[in-house]
Design a protein around this motif. Structure first.
Motif, PDB file in Angstrom:
ATOM      1  N   TYR A 148       0.822  -1.207   0.000  1.00 33.34           N
ATOM      2  CA  TYR A 148       0.000   0.000   0.000  1.00 33.34           C
ATOM      3  C   TYR A 148       0.860   1.262   0.000  1.00 33.34           C
ATOM      4  O   TYR A 148       0.585   2.212  -0.735  1.00 33.34           O
ATOM      5  CB  TYR A 148      -0.928   0.001   1.211  1.00 33.34           C
ATOM      6  CG  TYR A 148      -1.946  -1.118   1.192  1.00 33.34           C
ATOM      7  CD1 TYR A 148      -3.107  -1.014   0.436  1.00 33.34           C
ATOM      8  CD2 TYR A 148      -1.735  -2.295   1.912  1.00 33.34           C
ATOM      9  CE1 TYR A 148      -4.042  -2.040   0.406  1.00 33.34           C
ATOM     10  CE2 TYR A 148      -2.666  -3.327   1.891  1.00 33.34           C
ATOM     11  CZ  TYR A 148      -3.814  -3.202   1.131  1.00 33.34           C
ATOM     12  OH  TYR A 148      -4.726  -4.221   1.096  1.00 33.34           O
ATOM     13  N   THR A 149       1.901   1.286   0.824  1.00 36.86           N
ATOM     14  CA  THR A 149       2.696   2.510   0.952  1.00 36.86           C
ATOM     15  C   THR A 149       3.509   2.838  -0.295  1.00 36.86           C
ATOM     16  O   THR A 149       3.871   3.991  -0.496  1.00 36.86           O
ATOM     17  CB  THR A 149       3.637   2.431   2.168  1.00 36.86           C
ATOM     18  OG1 THR A 149       4.520   1.306   2.019  1.00 36.86           O
ATOM     19  CG2 THR A 149       2.839   2.266   3.452  1.00 36.86           C
ATOM     20  N   LEU A 150       3.779   1.842  -1.139  1.00 34.30           N
ATOM     21  CA  LEU A 150       4.512   2.140  -2.373  1.00 34.30           C
ATOM     22  C   LEU A 150       3.672   2.975  -3.336  1.00 34.30           C
ATOM     23  O   LEU A 150       4.192   3.556  -4.291  1.00 34.30           O
ATOM     24  CB  LEU A 150       5.010   0.864  -3.042  1.00 34.30           C
ATOM     25  CG  LEU A 150       3.997  -0.168  -3.563  1.00 34.30           C
ATOM     26  CD1 LEU A 150       3.415   0.182  -4.913  1.00 34.30           C
ATOM     27  CD2 LEU A 150       4.671  -1.542  -3.665  1.00 34.30           C
ATOM     28  N   ARG A 151       2.368   3.046  -3.091  1.00 37.66           N
ATOM     29  CA  ARG A 151       1.471   3.829  -3.938  1.00 37.66           C
ATOM     30  C   ARG A 151       1.403   5.297  -3.513  1.00 37.66           C
ATOM     31  O   ARG A 151       0.847   6.129  -4.240  1.00 37.66           O
ATOM     32  CB  ARG A 151       0.054   3.235  -3.886  1.00 37.66           C
ATOM     33  CG  ARG A 151      -0.031   1.757  -4.222  1.00 37.66           C
ATOM     34  CD  ARG A 151      -1.436   1.223  -3.962  1.00 37.66           C
ATOM     35  NE  ARG A 151      -1.486  -0.231  -3.989  1.00 37.66           N
ATOM     36  CZ  ARG A 151      -1.718  -0.958  -5.074  1.00 37.66           C
ATOM     37  NH1 ARG A 151      -1.934  -0.350  -6.226  1.00 37.66           N
ATOM     38  NH2 ARG A 151      -1.741  -2.276  -5.016  1.00 37.66           N
ATOM     39  N   ILE A 152       1.945   5.614  -2.333  1.00 38.51           N
ATOM     40  CA  ILE A 152       1.826   6.966  -1.786  1.00 38.51           C
ATOM     41  C   ILE A 152       2.768   7.920  -2.512  1.00 38.51           C
ATOM     42  O   ILE A 152       3.977   7.708  -2.559  1.00 38.51           O
ATOM     43  CB  ILE A 152       2.130   6.971  -0.276  1.00 38.51           C
ATOM     44  CG1 ILE A 152       1.109   6.101   0.462  1.00 38.51           C
ATOM     45  CG2 ILE A 152       2.102   8.397   0.272  1.00 38.51           C
ATOM     46  CD1 ILE A 152       1.378   5.959   1.949  1.00 38.51           C
ATOM     47  N   HIS A 153       2.197   8.990  -3.063  1.00 36.05           N
ATOM     48  CA  HIS A 153       2.984  10.025  -3.732  1.00 36.05           C
ATOM     49  C   HIS A 153       3.073  11.301  -2.902  1.00 36.05           C
ATOM     50  O   HIS A 153       3.997  12.093  -3.082  1.00 36.05           O
ATOM     51  CB  HIS A 153       2.380  10.357  -5.101  1.00 36.05           C
ATOM     52  CG  HIS A 153       2.604   9.307  -6.131  1.00 36.05           C
ATOM     53  ND1 HIS A 153       2.223   9.441  -7.457  1.00 36.05           N
ATOM     54  CD2 HIS A 153       3.188   8.082  -6.045  1.00 36.05           C
ATOM     55  CE1 HIS A 153       2.552   8.360  -8.129  1.00 36.05           C
ATOM     56  NE2 HIS A 153       3.134   7.517  -7.297  1.00 36.05           N
ATOM     57  N   SER A 154       2.102  11.511  -2.020  1.00 39.93           N
ATOM     58  CA  SER A 154       2.070  12.725  -1.202  1.00 39.93           C
ATOM     59  C   SER A 154       1.742  12.351   0.235  1.00 39.93           C
ATOM     60  O   SER A 154       0.790  11.606   0.487  1.00 39.93           O
ATOM     61  CB  SER A 154       1.016  13.701  -1.750  1.00 39.93           C
ATOM     62  OG  SER A 154       0.868  14.814  -0.888  1.00 39.93           O
ATOM     63  N   LEU A 155       2.534  12.882   1.170  1.00 38.98           N
ATOM     64  CA  LEU A 155       2.340  12.587   2.595  1.00 38.98           C
ATOM     65  C   LEU A 155       2.337  13.892   3.382  1.00 38.98           C
ATOM     66  O   LEU A 155       3.255  14.702   3.255  1.00 38.98           O
ATOM     67  CB  LEU A 155       3.448  11.678   3.112  1.00 38.98           C
ATOM     68  CG  LEU A 155       3.382  11.301   4.597  1.00 38.98           C
ATOM     69  CD1 LEU A 155       2.154  10.450   4.885  1.00 38.98           C
ATOM     70  CD2 LEU A 155       4.647  10.555   5.021  1.00 38.98           C
ATOM     71  N   THR A 156       1.286  14.074   4.188  1.00 38.99           N
ATOM     72  CA  THR A 156       1.156  15.261   5.020  1.00 38.99           C
ATOM     73  C   THR A 156       1.098  14.841   6.485  1.00 38.99           C
ATOM     74  O   THR A 156       0.242  14.031   6.867  1.00 38.99           O
ATOM     75  CB  THR A 156      -0.115  16.058   4.669  1.00 38.99           C
ATOM     76  OG1 THR A 156      -0.047  16.466   3.301  1.00 38.99           O
ATOM     77  CG2 THR A 156      -0.247  17.284   5.565  1.00 38.99           C
ATOM     78  N   ILE A 157       2.000  15.373   7.284  1.00 38.35           N
ATOM     79  CA  ILE A 157       2.055  15.082   8.716  1.00 38.35           C
ATOM     80  C   ILE A 157       2.109  16.415   9.464  1.00 38.35           C
ATOM     81  O   ILE A 157       2.952  17.264   9.167  1.00 38.35           O
ATOM     82  CB  ILE A 157       3.297  14.246   9.096  1.00 38.35           C
ATOM     83  CG1 ILE A 157       3.306  12.921   8.331  1.00 38.35           C
ATOM     84  CG2 ILE A 157       3.348  14.020  10.601  1.00 38.35           C
ATOM     85  CD1 ILE A 157       2.196  11.974   8.688  1.00 38.35           C
TER      86      ILE A 157
END
Length: 304
Positions: free
Chosen positions: A96-105
């Protein structure tokens, strides 16, 4: 007229359709709709999952990948882990995480996780986000910097580092991280980090990173020294530059800055006073052509 069945459409077309559904803000269940489509058939599964996981905010979606019962809440209401994560579970997690292009924390997300979650994310067998393109981090606490470093990968092209409502305050941990970004993320195109503190303490770290980037398009940061400005002047890609001036413009030992070769669309210059900004723009370190370029920029915003 013959119409192809939706399942026969190319994955790219399906992805566009699912993206349109996901971004339809008028329907509160749009995300649930895309999730249902992912379970409909194998043809829909991959493009639908790509859309669902492209842009992630916070840690809850990540922790939802783990088996039921592994993630629990503490008495303070924080998310924590009942046990460590097995290798097979990390493998599923990575699908699943390999699909992440944008991460907001942001600060609220970090306040909702326990030390066990932080330690688990820092102990992954491989990179959590191998295809990350954009990272937005809004927190000022040095204690979370080891976690932030695990999120920084070479594929990132856009990065924002800030506190919730103000620039980052100076610390050794922040300076060390900033100085490493030129080598860790060589493909940066957009960078936003207003780093506050004494200019001599902050500009060196920022400039070390800036001088490692050759594809910058937009830069918003703190004090830049003449070395960094000279490097930025040589970048044909640069369109927007926001920075703070300092007394280096009065140092006769420094070499002149060459003319900016890019077609800048906007420039914001911060200064301690209007008189200092005037000295900055009139100083011989600025080429005459650069002064003319500033005069042509629309809109020009100067803050003191």
């Amino acid at each position: 007229m013959h119409h192809a069945h939706v399942c026969l459409l190319p994955a790219e077309i399906l992805c566009d359709i699912f993206t349109a559904i996901h971004k339809n803000g008028s329907k509160p269940n749009s995300r649930a709709t895309v999730a249902a489509l992912a379970r409909t058939c194998r043809t829909f599964q991959e493009p639908a999952l790509d859309v669902l996981w492209r842009d992630i905010e916070g840690f809850k979606p990540l922790l939802s990948c783990l088996p039921e019962g592994v993630v629990i809440r503490t008495t303070e209401g924080k998310l924590t882990l009942k046990r460590f994560i097995f290798a097979g579970e990390w493998k599923i997690f990575g699908q699943y995480t390999l699909r992440i292009h944008s991460l907001t924390i942001d600060v609220r997300d970090l306040n909702t996780i326990s030390d066990q979650v932080v330690q688990a994310f820092m102990s992954t067998p491989s990179s959590l986000f191998p295809n990350l393109r954009r990272l937005h981090w809004s927190d000022d606490r040095d204690c979370f910097f080891p976690l932030l470093r695990t999120f920084i990968v070479p594929t990132i092209r856009s990065m924002t580092l800030r506190s919730t409502f103000k620039p980052w305050s100076t610390s050794f941990a922040k300076s060390a991280l900033l100085a490493s970004l030129g080598a860790r993320c060589p493909s940066i195109q957009r960078f936003n980090c207003a780093y506050s503190g004494h200019p001599e303490d902050t500009s060196a770290a920022i400039c070390e990173a800036v001088c490692g980037w050759r594809d910058l398009v937009h830069l918003t940061t703190g004090v830049l020294n003449t070395q960094a400005l000279a490097h930025l002047a040589s970048l044909p890609s640069l369109k927007s530059l926001h920075f703070r001036s300092y007394d280096f413009v009065d140092d006769p030992r420094l070499k002149p800055i060459p003319t900016f070769i890019s077609e800048l669309e906007e420039m914001f210059i911060g200064a301690t006073s209007l008189s200092h900004l005037t000295r900055c723009l009139k100083n011989p370190l600025w080429s005459p052509h650069f002064g003319y370029l500033l005069g042509c920029i629309r809109p020009i915003k100067v803050f003191t």
